[in-house]
Design an enzyme around this catalytic site. Structure first.
Site, PDB file in Angstrom:
ATOM      1  CG  ASP A 111      -5.816  -8.728  37.821  1.00 21.76           C
ATOM      2  OD1 ASP A 111      -6.669  -7.686  37.759  1.00 21.76           O
ATOM      3  OD2 ASP A 111      -5.624  -8.126  36.837  1.00 21.76           O
ATOM      4  CG  ASP A 159      -9.207  -9.323  35.664  1.00 25.82           C
ATOM      5  OD1 ASP A 159      -8.314  -9.589  36.809  1.00 25.82           O
ATOM      6  OD2 ASP A 159      -8.643  -8.197  35.136  1.00 25.82           O
ATOM      7  CG  HIS A 171      -4.951  -9.252  33.224  1.00 25.20           C
ATOM      8  ND1 HIS A 171      -6.113  -8.751  33.150  1.00 25.20           N
ATOM      9  CD2 HIS A 171      -4.928 -10.192  31.443  1.00 25.20           C
ATOM     10  CE1 HIS A 171      -7.042  -8.880  32.697  1.00 25.20           C
ATOM     11  NE2 HIS A 171      -6.033  -9.338  31.315  1.00 25.20           N
ATOM     12  CG  HIS A 184      -0.601  -4.418  33.902  1.00 25.08           C
ATOM     13  ND1 HIS A 184      -0.290  -5.532  34.410  1.00 25.08           N
ATOM     14  CD2 HIS A 184      -2.447  -4.522  33.853  1.00 25.08           C
ATOM     15  CE1 HIS A 184      -1.500  -6.792  33.457  1.00 25.08           C
ATOM     16  NE2 HIS A 184      -2.279  -5.656  33.581  1.00 25.08           N
TER      17      HIS A 184
END
Lengths: 345, 345
Positions: free
Chosen positions: A194, A283, A196, A159
């Site tokens: 991931d 995740d 996200h 990110h």
């Protein structure tokens, strides 16, 4: 398989983040690393070595100098200028169309930081630097002939963009490693698994023709990072066609996930990269406290085996994954799928 | 002089804002209005009347429809979707270059909101709407022949842009009034004397040739709004030359302030506006808990008298000012300077 990790990374211990204006526990705790190291050891996945100090040069190849300086000094500046010793949190963020760089510290706090999930504590910078150095060391070992290396990066990185950071990430470990691997013009693909979308990685390579970014992730219309990660973001200029976002619905099951992965790997193969970096978040696990996908431990093994069929030298960079009791075995299952040449797909 | 005010505005009572990750008292409390109303009454400054309900149309002429809808519904949506009844605070903000509009509520919270100083409580929208209606009613009274009207707006407005809000401001009262006054092509000048730069107002009229914006304010390199308000921001396209920022140093004294005002009024006069709107903040006061400037109550009277010499019909729109014991008398001193035709400059 070689694993790169530095105990310094463990010193980053965010006491809390801020959610909806309230203090809230951070999921990025040092115990994540403990779980992974224990599983690597138990399943005899090979040596764990500390990274060399690679300095700042490879980091400057990806990130704005002002942001690096800010991350390096923020905690001390807050103590010196504001006389407090709490973690650094921003309060004010640039409105659309207004982003002049302010001289003062308070303004700079929101200039680079994009959310309330990335406090800067006393040890954040040194842990972040060590985490980036793991990715760099991983890339160097690949260049020395390793076919598969695991950089146990924490804090994670995907990110963090050229001049912004957020979502537990301060420096983009995968992108920094990619720039090292690209130093002689090689083509590098980054596959982001991931939960996200890696909006930082996308931003870094969005206009680049020599770096491919592909991601399977939760629909950003429903979850973080919200403001990027949609399927129609395909790259710009020379980079047009080298960015592939595959948003998936909340609750996506393993079958649907593996099918989407298969399609994405076809796109990746067409790019014909010399190196592959996997931004590996766990995740997507069925038991993850943040994610909603339904992947099992066996599923992560399958994901690893699918990626192994590409037959491209692969650096695995650790991203998210917050179900601490099962995180280690999920990482190990993935790495075994990826590296165990005795298995067949 | 006519004052426009609605008791509904008093219902906006932010229990707290978030600063540096911690709860902190808001300075924009309803007692600000009490102080002003008491002084207007004591000094016999004329009637206080409630605004008509002007609906949403004049607000849509300035602000993005999605943002209006968001402000109107956010508190209820948070209650319905997240099951909590705390004020709405954002957590995630758009990084530079990434600002897709997300479908979900959590993403929308940071899409429009630019900082942690604008919580949305149960009564925020109705108070905000009433505040905007005061500005609209003020503009209508001007069109009916009043030469000077005071819109006692609270919450204030000048940090709210076309599609963003922040800094105690939700809707841009001054800009909404300006659009009403411009409805037949009239030229409108907005003079902003709040301690802070009105970055929202600047953004709204930055490309407009028919609206002039000039502001005296604390150097944004040292204080909020940080990311805009610098002297080299002069407008763009058709609006080039119609934006004047005069940043002043921390601790600016009254002499220096009045001198800077004089210069700015020369620029304003050259624009030859039919209407003048003053975004009147009183946080330039020597006793203000937020500001560092050194203006006295007598100084505000002088500022009013200087503006009166322009001889342009003037709508005063209340912005900041947080020294509650003295706020009312400062407002009254300013209005008397502006409107008392028995005084001479």
């Amino acid at each position: 398989m070689l694993t790169i990790y530095s105990p310094v990374q463990r010193t980053h211990q965010p006491a809390y983040v801020v959610k909806q204006g309230e203090r809230s526990a951070s999921f990025d705790v040092p115990e994540r690393v403990d779980s992974i190291l224990a599983a690597l050891n138990k399943q005899e996945l090979g040596p764990v070595i500390a990274p060399d100090d690679a300095g700042l040069e490879p980091i400057r190849a990806v990130h704005d100098t002002g942001m690096i300086e800010y991350l390096m000094t923020a905690y001390e500046r807050q103590n010196a200028e504001a006389g407090v010793s709490t973690p650094v949190f921003p309060t004010f963020f640039p409105p659309p169309g207004q982003r002049r760089h302010p001289g003062c510290f308070e303004g700079q706090k929101g200039f680079y930081c994009t959310n309330m999930g990335v406090p800067i504590n006393e040890d954040t910078w040194k842990a972040t630097l060590a985490s980036a150095h793991c990715a760099i060391a991983g890339a160097r070992h690949m260049q020395s002939g390793e076919s598969c290396v695991y950089a146990l990066c924490r804090p994670p990185g995907h990110h963090a963009g050229p001049d912004f950071f957020g979502g537990y990430c301060y420096l983009n470990n995968a992108a920094i490693a990619a720039q090292v691997l690209r130093e002689n013009g090689e083509r590098v693909a980054i596959l982001d698994i991931d939960y996200h979308h890696g909006n930082g990685t996308q931003a870094i390579f969005y206009a680049e023709s020599g770096a491919w970014y592909g991601s399977l992730h939760i629909d950003p219309g429903t979850d973080y990072p919200f403001f990027a990660g949609y399927a129609d973001e395909v790259g710009i200029g020379a980079g047009e066609g080298t960015n592939w976002n595959v948003p998936l619905s909340p609750g996506t099951g393993q079958g649907r996930y593996l099918s989407a992965l298969k399609t994405l790997l076809v796109r990746l193969t067409a790019f014909n990269p010399q190196w592959l970096i996997v931004s590996a978040g766990f995740d997507t696990y069925i038991g993850d406290p943040i994610g909603t996908f339904q992947l099992t431990t066996a599923g992560f093994n399958k994901v690893g085996r699918r990626i192994r069929t590409l037959n491209i030298p692969t650096l695995v960079v650790q991203e998210g994954g917050y179900c601490i009791p099962d995180l280690g075995r999920n990482v190990a299952a993935f790495l075994k799928g990826l590296a165990d040449f005795k298995q067949s797909d």
